[in-house]
Design an enzyme around this catalytic site. Structure first.
Site, PDB file in Angstrom:
ATOM      1  CD  GLU A   1      -0.798  -5.839   5.933  1.00  0.00           C
ATOM      2  OE1 GLU A   1      -0.564  -6.388   4.847  1.00  0.00           O
ATOM      3  OE2 GLU A   1      -0.975  -4.603   6.067  1.00  0.00           O
TER       4      GLU A   1
ATOM      5  CB  CYS B   1      -0.973  -0.066   1.170  1.00  0.00           C
ATOM      6  SG  CYS B   1      -2.358   1.079   1.014  1.00  0.00           S
TER       7      CYS B   1
ATOM      8  CG  HIS C   1      -3.341  -3.643   3.483  1.00  0.00           C
ATOM      9  ND1 HIS C   1      -2.385  -3.035   4.247  1.00  0.00           N
ATOM     10  CD2 HIS C   1      -3.955  -2.655   2.796  1.00  0.00           C
ATOM     11  CE1 HIS C   1      -2.408  -1.723   4.035  1.00  0.00           C
ATOM     12  NE2 HIS C   1      -3.354  -1.471   3.155  1.00  0.00           N
TER      13      HIS C   1
END
Lengths: 230, 82
Positions: A202, A85, A200
């Site tokens: 994660e 990002c 993302h």
């Protein structure tokens, strides 16, 4: 195997990615942006957030933080380097990745799960994935619209790593959330060791979060750090 | 001498400009059908101390290539403010 997770003023995803890296067997180490010595780092992650308030352009100020000369040095040497990002935006501003990220088509901040099709497994982020594999991972950005002055060169060199797709892996305008050129969500450098993506991984690292699809990317990265050892 | 420059940063033509596209649509919606393009950029006003205009302009040009504009997507123009 130390992975430097760089924290700029305004970075806000460092703990999430550190958690996911640790789940994958990596050894994350948070590093403040004024640190100008990353010797010992075998991998580098620039996490998401709003470094330096996104002033001027996203990533424009962050690329001149003291840590970035080290990031450039190591990335050029082949150290696996990942920008997520805002981290992707910083790597583009630093010239380590091609292209740039501009405001989403439709001018909306987009925060939702999107589907991504794996285009290449030659990058440190996708070495454990399969071409054509579809992953569901959250997107969370206002400036995620990928543009480049020569997108054909990026395509011809095989630098596209992930594209926005529908659930079946089809590339369609309706499945392109932000207007990115050629639905590009993730690119690498020519060596495949520097990678940036807008979604993302994660945030899709455990089933309790709704999807663990991001782990194949995080695991690829950790495995690349383990095997590259520059 | 102290000089003031206006640096105008513009999106390169042909690249995605969502603000411009949206504004163009709104202008058409308001009946301004003759409008062909609405392009967004930014103006940065720079006060600078230098020995002459040429030296100052060179420095501002450096600032543009290093930081103020992203050469991948933007072009810039430097004007001396009156």
């Amino acid at each position: 195997m130390k992975i430097a997770v760089v924290v700029f003023p305004g970075t806000n995803c460092e703990h999430d990615i550190a958690h996911a890296l640790a789940l994958a067997g990596g050894e994350p180490d948070l590093v403040w942006h004024t640190d100008d010595d990353l010797s010992g780092a075998e991998g580098i992650v620039l996490p998401g957030g709003f470094a330096h308030g996104d002033y001027l352009r996203t990533g424009a100020i962050a690329r001149f933080s003291p840590v970035m000369s080290e990031v450039e040095r190591l990335a050029t040497q082949g150290v696996p380097t990942l920008g997520i990002c805002n981290g992707f935006q910083i790597l583009c501003e630093a010239g380590l990745l091609p292209g740039a990220l501009v405001a989403n088509m439709g001018l909306k901040f987009i925060c939702k799960p999107v589907h991504l099709r794996v285009e290449s497994t030659k990058s440190v982020l996708t070495s454990a994935a399969a071409v054509g594999q579809v992953l569901q991972i959250p997107l969370n950005s206002y400036e995620g619209n990928f543009v480049a002055d020569d997108v054909n060169a990026i395509e011809d060199e095989g630098l596209v790593v992930l594209r926005y797709s529908d659930t079946e892996g089809r590339i369609r305008e309706s499945a392109n959330p932000n207007g990115s050129t050629n639905a590009i969500a993730c690119v690498s450098n020519a060596g495949g060791n520097v990678v940036g993506l807008m979604p993302h991984p994660e945030r899709a690292s455990e089933q309790i979060l709704g999807s663990a699809d991001g782990m194949v990317l995080v695991e690829s990265f950790v495995e690349s750090v383990r095997s590259v050892r520059v | 001498m102290k000089l003031t420059f206006e640096v105008t940063i513009s999106r390169k033509p042909g690249l995605s400009d969502p603000e411009g596209t949206t504004t163009l649509k709104a202008l058409h919606h308001l009946g301004y059908s003759g409008v062909e393009r609405a392009s967004f950029g930014r103006v940065i006003s720079i006060d600078i101390e230098a020995k002459n205009e040429r030296a100052a302009r060179e420095l501002v040009d450096q600032m543009c290539t290093k930081l103020l504009a992203n050469p991948v997507i933007e072009s810039y123009a430097i004007d001396l403010a009156t």
